[in-house]
Write an enzyme that holds these catalytic residues in place. Structure first.
Site, mmCIF file in Angstrom:
data_model
loop_
_atom_site.group_PDB
_atom_site.id
_atom_site.type_symbol
_atom_site.label_atom_id
_atom_site.label_comp_id
_atom_site.label_asym_id
_atom_site.label_seq_id
_atom_site.Cartn_x
_atom_site.Cartn_y
_atom_site.Cartn_z
ATOM 1 C CG ASP A 70 -1.945 -1.225 1.291
ATOM 2 O OD1 ASP A 70 -1.817 -1.866 0.199
ATOM 3 O OD2 ASP A 70 -2.605 -1.251 2.172
ATOM 4 C CE LYS A 130 -3.530 -4.390 1.257
ATOM 5 N NZ LYS A 130 -4.178 -3.727 2.266
ATOM 6 C CB CYS A 187 -2.206 -2.830 5.377
ATOM 7 S SG CYS A 187 -3.765 -1.961 5.199
HETATM 8 C C1 C5J Z 1 -2.958 0.585 5.722
HETATM 9 C C2 C5J Z 1 -4.564 1.686 6.842
HETATM 10 N N1 C5J Z 1 -2.623 0.285 4.195
HETATM 11 N N2 C5J Z 1 -3.979 1.978 7.742
HETATM 12 N N3 C5J Z 1 -4.370 1.032 5.745
HETATM 13 O O1 C5J Z 1 -2.271 0.308 6.632
HETATM 14 O O2 C5J Z 1 -5.992 1.841 6.917
#
Ligand code: C5J
Length: 224
Positions: free
Chosen positions: A26, A130, A163
């Site tokens: 991400d 995702k 994540c």
């Molecule tokens: C991720 C989030 N990628 N913090 N998402 O950690 O909502």
């Protein structure tokens, strides 16, 4: 090729590079740039940017060594049919799907949803979209890893606590050996980052291993 070996917590880690995948979680504008999902939840996005340069250097070393690299993006279909309302209606301020400075927040195809230019994938590096926090939930990641006989995962990206951690837990239960690359992950809360890393390697490595990117990079250089 000889196995790669590098210092890690709780113990030295050995892996076969041809059976390893590096996952960059991400690294999207929506998390590391102003105006995206992370900021809409009240976070200071500059806290995640410290991971960009270590990720860039590691990515370069992995590519040079011919490693299998995967990128993930958290986000939803434009009609939000894959976004639970419990996720949309969480917190104050703008919501998933609302229009922000980088397009609709956390929606696939929007500018904010895209990966940051510093870590942009090159041909041959799959991108997994995702809808959840974990990279295994409702995605094709697991068959992709099984088809290539992958046994070890190098985990980088943001956020450490959300994540990356969720993905490591999912992977660990599926039998993958995970190494979290500590300086290639970051959290909006530095104390959460530290504790999250300790949780991975505690109790003899209950979820996996933790290593610094300099150790991984040296091992990659020795091997290639
Ligand atoms: C991720 C989030 N990628 N913090 N998402 O950690 O909502």
């Amino acid at each position: 090729m000889a196995p790669l070996s590098f210092d890690a917590k709780p113990a030295r880690f050995e892996m076969d590079l041809s059976r390893c995948a590096a996952i960059f979680i991400d690294m999207q504008r929506d998390f590391v740039e102003p105006g995206g999902f992370g900021e809409s939840l009240g976070n200071d996005v500059s806290r995640l940017r410290v991971a960009i340069e270590p990720c860039r250097r590691l990515l370069e070393g992995l590519r040079r060594a011919g490693a299998f690299v995967i990128h993930t993006r958290e986000g939803h279909r434009p009609d939000l049919s894959d976004a639970p309302s419990s996720k949309i209606h969480r917190g104050a301020g703008p919501k998933i799907g609302d229009l922000g400075p980088m397009g609709r927040i956390l929606v696939r195809g929007e500018r904010g949803h895209d990966l940051i230019p510093e870590l942009y994938p090159v041909p041959g590096e799959p991108v997994i979209d995702k809808p959840g926090k974990g990279a295994f939930y409702a995605t094709e990641l697991e068959p992709m890893l099984r088809h290539r006989n992958i046994e070890s995962l190098l985990v980088c990206g943001v956020t450490t606590v959300v994540c990356a951690h969720t993905t490591v837990r999912e992977a660990n239960d599926r039998g993958f050996r995970c190494v979290v690359v500590e300086d290639c992950c970051a959290s909006y809360f530095s104390e959460f980052h530290e504790v999250a890393l300790r949780m991975i390697s505690a109790q003899g490595g209950i979820f996996g291993w933790v290593a610094h990117s300099s150790e991984v990079l040296s091992a990659l250089t020795r091997a290639t």
